[in-house]
Every structure is written in C-alpha cells, then in structure tokens.
Design an enzyme around this catalytic site. Structure first.
Site, PDB file in Angstrom:
ATOM      1  N   LYS A   1       5.420  41.433  20.793  1.00 56.50           N
ATOM      2  CA  LYS A   1       4.689  40.685  19.756  1.00 56.50           C
ATOM      3  C   LYS A   1       3.717  41.619  19.014  1.00 56.50           C
ATOM      4  CE  LYS A   1       2.919  37.178  17.426  1.00 56.50           C
ATOM      5  NZ  LYS A   1       1.540  37.342  17.121  1.00 56.50           N
TER       6      LYS A   1
ATOM      7  N   SER B   1       4.971  33.892  17.226  1.00 55.75           N
ATOM      8  CA  SER B   1       4.707  34.256  15.830  1.00 55.75           C
ATOM      9  C   SER B   1       5.149  33.145  14.888  1.00 55.75           C
ATOM     10  CB  SER B   1       5.454  35.534  15.461  1.00 55.75           C
ATOM     11  OG  SER B   1       5.268  35.801  14.089  1.00 55.75           O
ATOM     12  N   GLY B   2       4.518  33.117  13.743  1.00 57.10           N
ATOM     13  CA  GLY B   2       4.908  32.134  12.726  1.00 57.10           C
ATOM     14  C   GLY B   2       3.734  31.307  12.262  1.00 57.10           C
TER      15      GLY B   2
ATOM     16  N   GLY C   1      -5.895  23.950  24.993  1.00 53.96           N
ATOM     17  CA  GLY C   1      -6.338  24.706  23.822  1.00 53.96           C
ATOM     18  C   GLY C   1      -5.633  24.111  22.623  1.00 53.96           C
ATOM     19  N   LEU C   2      -6.310  23.142  22.030  1.00 52.98           N
ATOM     20  CA  LEU C   2      -5.657  22.415  20.923  1.00 52.98           C
ATOM     21  C   LEU C   2      -6.257  22.806  19.575  1.00 52.98           C
ATOM     22  CD1 LEU C   2      -5.459  18.933  22.717  1.00 52.98           C
ATOM     23  CD2 LEU C   2      -3.664  20.684  22.549  1.00 52.98           C
TER      24      LEU C   2
ATOM     25  N   LYS D   1      -7.158  41.521  12.053  1.00 49.85           N
ATOM     26  CA  LYS D   1      -7.662  40.952  13.310  1.00 49.85           C
ATOM     27  C   LYS D   1      -7.505  41.922  14.475  1.00 49.85           C
ATOM     28  CE  LYS D   1      -7.198  35.977  12.606  1.00 49.85           C
ATOM     29  NZ  LYS D   1      -6.334  34.842  12.968  1.00 49.85           N
TER      30      LYS D   1
ATOM     31  N   MET E   1      -3.088  26.454  16.557  1.00 48.09           N
ATOM     32  CA  MET E   1      -1.769  26.759  17.122  1.00 48.09           C
ATOM     33  C   MET E   1      -1.386  25.788  18.233  1.00 48.09           C
ATOM     34  SD  MET E   1      -0.338  29.407  15.678  1.00 48.09           S
ATOM     35  CE  MET E   1       0.797  30.129  16.851  1.00 48.09           C
TER      36      MET E   1
ATOM     37  N   ARG F   1      -1.074  78.017  19.018  1.00 50.03           N
ATOM     38  CA  ARG F   1      -1.617  77.513  20.289  1.00 50.03           C
ATOM     39  C   ARG F   1      -1.572  78.609  21.356  1.00 50.03           C
ATOM     40  NH1 ARG F   1       1.194  73.858  22.789  1.00 50.03           N
ATOM     41  NH2 ARG F   1      -0.570  72.791  23.749  1.00 50.03           N
TER      42      ARG F   1
ATOM     43  N   GLU G   1       4.812  44.077  10.731  1.00 48.15           N
ATOM     44  CA  GLU G   1       4.362  43.160   9.659  1.00 48.15           C
ATOM     45  C   GLU G   1       3.337  43.862   8.752  1.00 48.15           C
ATOM     46  OE1 GLU G   1       3.135  39.252  11.234  1.00 48.15           O
ATOM     47  OE2 GLU G   1       1.340  39.451  10.021  1.00 48.15           O
TER      48      GLU G   1
ATOM     49  N   HIS H   1       5.688  43.734  16.694  1.00 48.31           N
ATOM     50  CA  HIS H   1       6.082  42.840  15.599  1.00 48.31           C
ATOM     51  C   HIS H   1       4.949  42.774  14.570  1.00 48.31           C
ATOM     52  CE1 HIS H   1       5.455  38.913  13.715  1.00 48.31           C
ATOM     53  NE2 HIS H   1       6.765  38.812  13.601  1.00 48.31           N
ATOM     54  N   ASN H   2       3.730  42.570  15.037  1.00 45.60           N
ATOM     55  CA  ASN H   2       2.608  42.486  14.104  1.00 45.60           C
ATOM     56  C   ASN H   2       2.374  43.813  13.386  1.00 45.60           C
ATOM     57  OD1 ASN H   2       2.378  39.985  15.343  1.00 45.60           O
ATOM     58  ND2 ASN H   2       0.156  40.000  15.306  1.00 45.60           N
TER      59      ASN H   2
HETATM   60  P1  NBP Z   1      -8.422  28.275  17.136  1.00 46.16           P
HETATM   61  O1  NBP Z   1      -9.592  29.111  16.776  1.00 46.16           O
HETATM   62  O2  NBP Z   1      -7.918  27.272  16.181  1.00 46.16           O
HETATM   63  O3  NBP Z   1      -8.706  27.529  18.517  1.00 46.16           O
HETATM   64  C1  NBP Z   1      -9.281  28.179  19.582  1.00 46.16           C
HETATM   65  C2  NBP Z   1      -9.084  27.360  20.850  1.00 46.16           C
HETATM   66  O4  NBP Z   1      -9.601  28.121  21.930  1.00 46.16           O
HETATM   67  C3  NBP Z   1      -9.816  26.036  20.848  1.00 46.16           C
HETATM   68  O5  NBP Z   1      -9.019  25.082  21.472  1.00 46.16           O
HETATM   69  C4  NBP Z   1     -11.058  26.363  21.687  1.00 46.16           C
HETATM   70  O6  NBP Z   1     -11.607  25.247  22.335  1.00 46.16           O
HETATM   71  C5  NBP Z   1     -10.451  27.287  22.693  1.00 46.16           C
HETATM   72  N1  NBP Z   1     -11.446  28.057  23.452  1.00 46.16           N
HETATM   73  C6  NBP Z   1     -12.237  29.083  23.097  1.00 46.16           C
HETATM   74 BR1  NBP Z   1     -12.358  29.739  21.403  1.00 46.16          BR
HETATM   75  N2  NBP Z   1     -12.980  29.571  24.082  1.00 46.16           N
HETATM   76  C7  NBP Z   1     -12.649  28.826  25.151  1.00 46.16           C
HETATM   77  C8  NBP Z   1     -13.082  28.839  26.498  1.00 46.16           C
HETATM   78  N3  NBP Z   1     -13.951  29.741  26.942  1.00 46.16           N
HETATM   79  N4  NBP Z   1     -12.564  27.904  27.327  1.00 46.16           N
HETATM   80  C9  NBP Z   1     -11.681  27.002  26.903  1.00 46.16           C
HETATM   81  N5  NBP Z   1     -11.216  26.954  25.611  1.00 46.16           N
HETATM   82  C10 NBP Z   1     -11.693  27.859  24.759  1.00 46.16           C
HETATM   83  O7  NBP Z   1      -7.294  29.302  17.582  1.00 46.16           O
HETATM   84  P2  NBP Z   1      -5.754  29.405  17.124  1.00 46.16           P
HETATM   85  O8  NBP Z   1      -5.687  29.918  15.740  1.00 46.16           O
HETATM   86  O9  NBP Z   1      -5.049  28.172  17.486  1.00 46.16           O
HETATM   87  O10 NBP Z   1      -5.262  30.593  18.080  1.00 46.16           O
HETATM   88  C11 NBP Z   1      -5.025  30.428  19.458  1.00 46.16           C
HETATM   89  C12 NBP Z   1      -4.334  31.671  19.957  1.00 46.16           C
HETATM   90  O11 NBP Z   1      -3.098  31.833  19.280  1.00 46.16           O
HETATM   91  C13 NBP Z   1      -5.107  32.964  19.741  1.00 46.16           C
HETATM   92  O12 NBP Z   1      -4.893  33.820  20.816  1.00 46.16           O
HETATM   93  C14 NBP Z   1      -4.463  33.533  18.492  1.00 46.16           C
HETATM   94  O13 NBP Z   1      -4.618  34.935  18.409  1.00 46.16           O
HETATM   95  C15 NBP Z   1      -3.033  33.111  18.696  1.00 46.16           C
HETATM   96  N6  NBP Z   1      -2.219  33.040  17.481  1.00 46.16           N
HETATM   97  C16 NBP Z   1      -2.707  32.498  16.359  1.00 46.16           C
HETATM   98  C17 NBP Z   1      -1.916  32.433  15.207  1.00 46.16           C
HETATM   99  C18 NBP Z   1      -2.417  31.811  13.944  1.00 46.16           C
HETATM  100  O14 NBP Z   1      -1.728  31.918  12.923  1.00 46.16           O
HETATM  101  N7  NBP Z   1      -3.552  31.142  13.944  1.00 46.16           N
HETATM  102  C19 NBP Z   1      -0.613  32.938  15.243  1.00 46.16           C
HETATM  103  C20 NBP Z   1      -0.122  33.451  16.427  1.00 46.16           C
HETATM  104  C21 NBP Z   1      -0.941  33.509  17.540  1.00 46.16           C
HETATM  105  P3  NBP Z   1     -12.795  24.404  21.663  1.00 46.16           P
HETATM  106  O15 NBP Z   1     -12.132  23.423  20.746  1.00 46.16           O
HETATM  107  O16 NBP Z   1     -13.438  23.739  22.838  1.00 46.16           O
HETATM  108  O17 NBP Z   1     -13.704  25.356  20.971  1.00 46.16           O
END
Ligand code: NBP
Length: 477
Positions: A182, A128-129, A9-10, A260, A13, A444, A189, A185-186
């Site tokens: 977590k 977080s962050g 999951g790239l 969210k 984050m 009551r 926030e 924490h949110n």
């Molecule tokens: P993004 O929206 O940037 O990326 C989502 C990722 O999930 C992509 O790699 C996507 O793959 C993958 N994905 C999805 Br959507 N459905 C999938 C599936 N069925 N099978 C495999 N891969 C799948 O998310 P992000 O902002 O990096 O957030 C990731 C997690 O971190 C979330 O749970 C989020 O709540 C949490 N988080 C985010 C933040 C923030 O500030 N953004 C902070 C703290 C925690 P693809 O490229 O193939 O679509």
C-alpha cells in the site's frame, strides 16, 4: 444472530467500509470511541443493512461470531496502538484483528509479532480508494497469515472493487507485506500525479494552451493507453471554473502541494533497501519545493534562459503524451522493483502480477495500463525490471525521441520537469554499457582505500596512490 464482521473507528473511511459490508449482506458490528458517530451512522444508514451498534468495546466483541473478525479504521500511529491495546485483551486465540488504516509496515510487523504471541491473527490491510472506494469497492492489500486470509479473504474480496469480474483484493504476504505494498502504491500515486502535473505545465507555459484546452487534450489521452482515473480527474479539475472569480480553478489555488507522508515513507524505505525510486523521490521533493514559499520568493529573481527558444507548435501535445507514457512506465518499473526488493528482504514472496491485478480498480492509480503490467509479470514473474518486458521496451523505445525533445524543450525554456528528466536519466543509466561509477570507485579508493573490483578479472583490489609508481595489490586473498 451474531455479526460476521465488525468495524471500530467510524470516521470517513470506517463508516463507509461498514456500510459496504452491510450492503453486501454481512451482519456488521459497529463501534466508535465517540458514540455520537455510531448513532449518526445508525440514523442515516441503519436501514441499509444488518448493523449491530455497540457502545463499548466489550459489547462490540460480544456481538461478533467466532472466530471474531474485526477491522480497526482509526488514525495510523499511536491511535492504532491504543485501539489494539483496548481490544486485544477481549479477543481469543484464532480471532482476526485487521488494521485497515495507513500504518507504516514496520509498525505492522511489530504489532503482528506481538499479537501472534497471544494467538491472535493480525492482518495489516492496505485499503485504497478514499471515501468513495471504501463505500463502493476499494482496492484491498491484506497481509498476515494465510490461515487468516482463508476465512477473511472471501469477505474482503466480496466488498472490493471488481474489474472483469476479478476482485481488486488478493493475499499479499506475511506480516507487513500488505501495508508495504500500500505504501509503494501511494508512492507510485505521487509519481503519477507529478508526471501529469508536468505535462500540464508544459502545455500551459510551453504550448500556451488554456486550462480548458488542456482538459480536452487530457480527455483525448484518456481514450488511449493513458486511460486512468488520475487522467480523468485531471481533465475535470482543469475544466472547472472558480465560482467566485470566474477564473480557471487551477489559477486560484495556492501552488503549494501538501502531503500526509506515505510518499516520504516510500522514499525513506527505498533508500534503506537501496532501490532507486527516482520518480517517486522527485515527486515528493517537487511537493517539498512547492511548499518552500520563502525560498521561492527570494529565488524568483534568478535569471532564466536567454534566447534559443524552443518550438512548442504542431504535434507538441503528442510528444508530451509520449514523454508522459514513457516516464510513467519508468515510475511503475521503479515501484515494482521496490516491492520486489521488500519481498526479498522480508521473505514475503509477493506475486507482482497479482499486485498489478488488484490495482486495476478501486484505487487512485487504477488504470488500463495495469493490465499490461499484470501480463508482463505473468510472462516473467521474476523479471529484473518491467522495462525489459518486450511490449514495454518497444513502446518506451518508440517514445524516446519525443521524450528527449520534450525534456530538451523544457530545459531550454526553463520549465521544471524533474519527473520527466529523472525518468529519462534512469532509462539511459540502465541502458548504458558503462557507467561513470567506475570513476567513483577510483575516487573512493584514492581517498579512503575503499577498494574496487576489476572488470577483467576476479578479486578485490587497492591501488597505492601514495606511492610514486602507484602499484596495485589484491586485498581479498
Ligand atoms: P477520520 O479522521 O475520519 O477518523 C478517525 C477515527 O479514528 C475516528 O473514528 C476517531 O474516533 C478514531 N480515533 C482517533 Br483519531 N484516535 C483514537 C483513539 N485513541 N482511540 C479510538 N479511536 C480513535 O479518519 P479516516 O479518514 O477515516 O482514516 C482512518 C484511517 O484510514 C487512517 O489510518 C487513514 O490514514 C486511512 N485511510 C484514509 C483514507 C482517506 O481517503 N481518508 C484512505 C485510505 C486510508 P473519534 O470519532 O472518537 O474521534
């Protein structure tokens, strides 16, 4: 040589987390459902460290040294379940599967139980962050087994933010404990942001300061006890000018706050646990009110206060600082109460002081103030409320007159301050010797024979309200 850890999951984050591992010298396997993201990571940042890109889950798992350690960083909910289902059959007993997304802690409990049966350690880790934290050092709240933490923990502590050399990562507790913390924490926030927003509103509409002037007030506050990331970025946002119009940025943004859902989860969970997190709830509802454009449009014509203007001159900003600080202490006290209640409910044995320690850096609510919370729980790990800590009690006590003045001025002028006002009511409720709950118990018992207990003797009682002389009987013997 095999990878020490892997990230699948790239997205925003995951990519940054993988780079953070690599920058700290860990060989890291990387995988993404859509391969283009893996390729983009390698092209842009491949030179930063020892990355092992994998096209398939099988190749990814094969690249990991045993016991395997892999982090899932995908959308919370069904996507996380889908990814677990894809990878779990490829893992072996003893391997560690980390979910770094924002999962609901009950989902984490369910997943942990299912994977435990298969001998796999499932670690629900709150991270977080945001984007920058993931790259430069987040605050990490890992749950799961202690055994898993023994081998995974040092790596996470290495990439976490550091404050005074102490990592912002510590073992939280079994199964869903990390994601629970977590979540709270949110929620905190949300409360913190709402209280800062109310301070701005009072200085803007009450004291009639311009956004740039208010930014200066916040900068001053940031040199004192309110020193925090949120106050810092608030000053930045308030001093920003919209390039298209030349107007203050804050005046051109639509006043409808979005969410969210983690704040809502915090409140829903607090209701289930019976913990009064009024500050977090008011913050969630304040965002909700802001989003009800139709209701607001209709209600805009409702009359406001007449006469009796309040004074916002002189030291009003100082009074707002006192109100903000006191309300903030209340919001944190409520959040920690919720963690304490969750810990008791699920048998997690969470160290509250350690939670304050790992929030000091990396995360959105990072603040100098958290050091004080750490000290308070070090002095009394089982304190019923942070407000009873001698230092906080003295500070809030000293702030309360200004706090009350601010709430009165806001109320008389018609400036909504749900965060300040509810925090003050909570404070007053806790310090009240008698609450009108006694009357509620009477009501009551009258309409539903729900019974009551007496202050002067043991037992459960019911009054026969339907009889002329209203006799009382004891009903528990
Ligand atoms: P993004 O929206 O940037 O990326 C989502 C990722 O999930 C992509 O790699 C996507 O793959 C993958 N994905 C999805 Br959507 N459905 C999938 C599936 N069925 N099978 C495999 N891969 C799948 O998310 P992000 O902002 O990096 O957030 C990731 C997690 O971190 C979330 O749970 C989020 O709540 C949490 N988080 C985010 C933040 C923030 O500030 N953004 C902070 C703290 C925690 P693809 O490229 O193939 O679509």
């Amino acid at each position: 040589q095999q990878a020490v850890i892997g990230v699948t999951g790239l997205g925003v984050m995951g990519r940054n987390l993988a780079r953070n591992f690599a920058r700290h010298g860990y060989a890291v396997a990387v995988h993404n459902r859509t391969e283009a993201k893996t390729k983009a990571l390698m092209e842009e940042f491949g030179h930063e460290g020892d990355f092992h890109p994998a096209e398939t889950p099988e190749a990814f798992v094969a690249a990991l040294a045993r016991p395997r350690k892999m982090v899932i960083m995908v959308q919370a909910g069904p996507a996380t379940d889908a990814v677990i289902e894809e990878f779990a059959p490829l893992l072996e007993p003893g391997d560690i599967l980390v979910d770094g997304g924002n999962a609901h802690y009950l989902d984490t409990r369910r997943r942990e139980a299912a994977l435990r049966e298969r001998g796999i350690h499932f670690v629900g880790a709150g991270i977080s962050g945001g984007e920058q934290g993931a790259l430069e050092g987040p605050s990490i709240m890992p749950g799961g087994t202690r055994e898993a933490y023994e081998s995974l923990g040092p790596i996470l502590e290495d990439i976490a933010a550091k404050v005074d050399g102490v990592p912002c990562c510590a073992y939280v507790g079994p199964d869903g404990a990390g994601h629970f913390v977590k979540m709270v924490h949110n929620g905190i926030e949300y409360a913190d942001m709402q209280l800062i927003a109310e301070s701005y509103d009072l200085l803007r509409k009450g004291a009639e300061l311009a956004p740039a002037e208010i930014a200066e007030v916040f900068r001053t506050w940031n040199t004192g006890r309110l020193d925090s990331y949120l106050i810092d970025i608030t000053a930045e946002v308030l001093s920003h000018t919209d390039q298209a119009t030349g107007a203050p940025f804050v005046d051109v943004v639509l006043d409808r706050a979005e969410q969210k859902g983690t704040g809502r989860w915090t409140v829903q969970t607090a209701l289930d646990l019976g913990v009064p997190v009024t500050g977090i709830a008011e913050a969630v509802f304040a965002r909700s009110i802001s989003g009800h454009a139709d209701t607001r449009a209709v209600a805009r014509e409702l009359p406001g206060p007449s006469g009796a203007a309040s004074s916002f001159a002189g030291d009003f900003p100082d009074k707002v600082e006192q109100a903000l600080y006191a309300s903030k202490v209340v919001a944190y006290a409520q959040g920690f109460h919720q963690i304490q209640a969750g810990s008791a409910e699920y048998g997690w044995d969470i160290d509250l002081g350690a939670m304050a320690t790992i929030w000091r850096g990396g995360c959105i609510i990072r603040a100098r103030f958290l050091d004080r919370i750490r000290s308070a729980y070090e002095a009394d790990p089982r304190a019923a409320t942070l407000l009873s800590d001698a230092n906080f009690a003295a500070e809030v006590g000293a702030a309360q007159d200004s706090w009350r003045d601010v709430v009165v001025a806001a109320t008389r002028t018609g400036i909504p301050v749900p965060g300040f006002a509810s925090a003050l009511s909570y404070y007053d409720a806790l310090r009240s010797e008698r609450l009108p709950a006694a009357l509620v118990q009477g009501q009551r018992d009258f309409f539903g024979a729900h019974t009551y207990r007496r202050a002067d003797r043991d037992g459960t009682y019911h009054t026969h309200w339907e009889l002329p002389d209203r006799p009382e009987s004891r009903v528990d013997i």
